[in-house]
Design a protein around this motif. Sequence first.
Motif, PDB file in Angstrom:
ATOM      1  N   LEU A  12      98.256  56.817  58.698  1.00  0.00           N
ATOM      2  CA  LEU A  12      97.944  55.477  58.208  1.00  0.00           C
ATOM      3  C   LEU A  12      96.522  55.070  58.596  1.00  0.00           C
ATOM      4  CD1 LEU A  12      99.867  52.480  57.623  1.00  0.00           C
ATOM      5  CD2 LEU A  12      98.452  52.189  59.637  1.00  0.00           C
ATOM      6  N   TYR A  13      96.110  55.333  59.826  1.00  0.00           N
ATOM      7  CA  TYR A  13      94.762  55.006  60.289  1.00  0.00           C
ATOM      8  C   TYR A  13      93.710  55.785  59.486  1.00  0.00           C
ATOM      9  CZ  TYR A  13      95.984  52.234  64.432  1.00  0.00           C
ATOM     10  OH  TYR A  13      96.424  51.248  65.273  1.00  0.00           O
ATOM     11  N   PHE A  14      93.960  57.068  59.287  1.00  0.00           N
ATOM     12  CA  PHE A  14      93.041  57.880  58.474  1.00  0.00           C
ATOM     13  C   PHE A  14      92.917  57.295  57.065  1.00  0.00           C
ATOM     14  CE2 PHE A  14      93.292  61.877  61.138  1.00  0.00           C
ATOM     15  CZ  PHE A  14      91.925  62.103  61.197  1.00  0.00           C
ATOM     16  N   HIS A  15      94.070  57.012  56.475  1.00  0.00           N
ATOM     17  CA  HIS A  15      94.108  56.499  55.111  1.00  0.00           C
ATOM     18  C   HIS A  15      93.339  55.185  55.007  1.00  0.00           C
ATOM     19  CE1 HIS A  15      96.164  54.984  51.389  1.00  0.00           C
ATOM     20  NE2 HIS A  15      95.985  56.236  51.061  1.00  0.00           N
ATOM     21  N   ALA A  16      93.585  54.284  55.923  1.00  0.00           N
ATOM     22  CA  ALA A  16      92.894  52.993  55.918  1.00  0.00           C
ATOM     23  C   ALA A  16      91.394  53.178  56.098  1.00  0.00           C
ATOM     24  CB  ALA A  16      93.456  52.101  57.019  1.00  0.00           C
ATOM     25  N   ALA A  17      91.005  54.041  57.013  1.00  0.00           N
ATOM     26  CA  ALA A  17      89.579  54.266  57.273  1.00  0.00           C
ATOM     27  C   ALA A  17      88.892  54.864  56.051  1.00  0.00           C
ATOM     28  CB  ALA A  17      89.398  55.174  58.488  1.00  0.00           C
ATOM     29  N   ILE A  18      89.539  55.815  55.414  1.00  0.00           N
ATOM     30  CA  ILE A  18      88.937  56.461  54.240  1.00  0.00           C
ATOM     31  C   ILE A  18      88.709  55.440  53.126  1.00  0.00           C
ATOM     32  CG2 ILE A  18      89.370  58.099  52.370  1.00  0.00           C
ATOM     33  CD1 ILE A  18      90.774  59.848  54.586  1.00  0.00           C
ATOM     34  N   PHE A  19      89.698  54.613  52.845  1.00  0.00           N
ATOM     35  CA  PHE A  19      89.559  53.656  51.758  1.00  0.00           C
ATOM     36  C   PHE A  19      88.642  52.494  52.110  1.00  0.00           C
ATOM     37  CE2 PHE A  19      92.964  56.015  49.936  1.00  0.00           C
ATOM     38  CZ  PHE A  19      92.731  55.918  48.587  1.00  0.00           C
ATOM     39  N   MET A  20      88.767  51.963  53.302  1.00  0.00           N
ATOM     40  CA  MET A  20      87.958  50.796  53.666  1.00  0.00           C
ATOM     41  C   MET A  20      86.495  51.173  53.899  1.00  0.00           C
ATOM     42  SD  MET A  20      90.037  48.231  53.532  1.00  0.00           S
ATOM     43  CE  MET A  20      89.611  46.872  54.572  1.00  0.00           C
ATOM     44  N   LEU A  21      86.258  52.263  54.591  1.00  0.00           N
ATOM     45  CA  LEU A  21      84.879  52.658  54.877  1.00  0.00           C
ATOM     46  C   LEU A  21      84.243  53.386  53.691  1.00  0.00           C
ATOM     47  CD1 LEU A  21      85.288  53.861  58.577  1.00  0.00           C
ATOM     48  CD2 LEU A  21      84.560  51.611  57.740  1.00  0.00           C
ATOM     49  N   GLY A  22      85.069  53.906  52.801  1.00  0.00           N
ATOM     50  CA  GLY A  22      84.555  54.638  51.651  1.00  0.00           C
ATOM     51  C   GLY A  22      84.231  53.763  50.444  1.00  0.00           C
ATOM     52  N   ALA A  23      84.522  52.475  50.516  1.00  0.00           N
ATOM     53  CA  ALA A  23      84.274  51.592  49.373  1.00  0.00           C
ATOM     54  C   ALA A  23      82.782  51.500  49.042  1.00  0.00           C
ATOM     55  CB  ALA A  23      84.848  50.202  49.640  1.00  0.00           C
ATOM     56  N   GLY A  24      81.946  51.423  50.060  1.00  0.00           N
ATOM     57  CA  GLY A  24      80.502  51.365  49.830  1.00  0.00           C
ATOM     58  C   GLY A  24      79.993  52.634  49.169  1.00  0.00           C
ATOM     59  N   TYR A  25      80.515  53.775  49.601  1.00  0.00           N
ATOM     60  CA  TYR A  25      80.114  55.054  49.001  1.00  0.00           C
ATOM     61  C   TYR A  25      80.579  55.122  47.540  1.00  0.00           C
ATOM     62  CZ  TYR A  25      79.739  60.047  48.115  1.00  0.00           C
ATOM     63  OH  TYR A  25      79.429  61.257  47.565  1.00  0.00           O
ATOM     64  N   PRO A  52      86.124  43.807  58.467  1.00  0.00           N
ATOM     65  CA  PRO A  52      84.707  43.420  58.419  1.00  0.00           C
ATOM     66  C   PRO A  52      83.783  44.614  58.164  1.00  0.00           C
ATOM     67  CG  PRO A  52      85.584  43.102  60.633  1.00  0.00           C
ATOM     68  CD  PRO A  52      86.725  43.470  59.754  1.00  0.00           C
ATOM     69  N   ALA A  53      84.159  45.797  58.625  1.00  0.00           N
ATOM     70  CA  ALA A  53      83.329  46.983  58.361  1.00  0.00           C
ATOM     71  C   ALA A  53      83.266  47.247  56.860  1.00  0.00           C
ATOM     72  CB  ALA A  53      83.884  48.198  59.099  1.00  0.00           C
ATOM     73  N   TYR A  54      84.400  47.126  56.197  1.00  0.00           N
ATOM     74  CA  TYR A  54      84.469  47.261  54.734  1.00  0.00           C
ATOM     75  C   TYR A  54      83.511  46.285  54.070  1.00  0.00           C
ATOM     76  CZ  TYR A  54      86.564  45.902  50.215  1.00  0.00           C
ATOM     77  OH  TYR A  54      86.774  45.549  48.904  1.00  0.00           O
ATOM     78  N   CYS A  55      83.554  45.031  54.503  1.00  0.00           N
ATOM     79  CA  CYS A  55      82.703  43.996  53.915  1.00  0.00           C
ATOM     80  C   CYS A  55      81.227  44.291  54.149  1.00  0.00           C
ATOM     81  CB  CYS A  55      83.052  42.633  54.515  1.00  0.00           C
ATOM     82  SG  CYS A  55      84.694  42.045  54.065  1.00  0.00           S
ATOM     83  N   VAL A  56      80.878  44.677  55.359  1.00  0.00           N
ATOM     84  CA  VAL A  56      79.474  44.942  55.681  1.00  0.00           C
ATOM     85  C   VAL A  56      78.949  46.119  54.861  1.00  0.00           C
ATOM     86  CG1 VAL A  56      77.916  45.743  57.506  1.00  0.00           C
ATOM     87  CG2 VAL A  56      79.519  43.882  57.961  1.00  0.00           C
TER      88      VAL A  56
END
Length: 167
Positions: free
Chosen positions: A52-65, A141-145
């Motif tokens: 779940l943590y991996f999945h969330a990180a990939i989608f939230m942090l990958g939105a900018g990419y 907030p990381a996703y937003c930034v």
Amino acid sequence: MEKCAAALERVNFVIGNTLCWAALGMLLLQFGVVLLRYVFGYSFIFLDEGVLYFHAAIFMLGAGYTFLVNAHVRVDIFYAKCSVRTQAWIDLFGHLFLLAPALVLLIWYSWPTVRGSWAILEGPISVGGIPASFLLKSLIPAYCVLLLVQGLAALLRDILRLKDTQA
């Protein structure tokens, strides 16, 4: 402006390429969870939460990419038929009046929850899970930034497109 946009885009480019490895890590972890559960009869909540943590990180942090490589969902009934200049104006409007305000509001309203979670170092979601819910909540907030950074880069590129089509 070109150099500034490229520097901003570099942030999401590096994160996006790093997340490719996180996707592999998630895949291997999920394979391990399935193997342990169905072959050996063992189940560990912290491993399930790890996926779940991996999945969330990939989608939230990958939105900018995703925004960087123009792979986001776009409904462009009229946009595709517009001139380059009109497209730049539409994008400029969207970045300034839709994307940025929405992300700023999301940061504003999520920040008390994230701050409170960090203040108590909030523990696992489930008993026996990963004792770091505060890290999971920090993805908001990381996703937003990261999206704001990419939005600023796109805004600069829109301004350059407008200058180029004006001449």
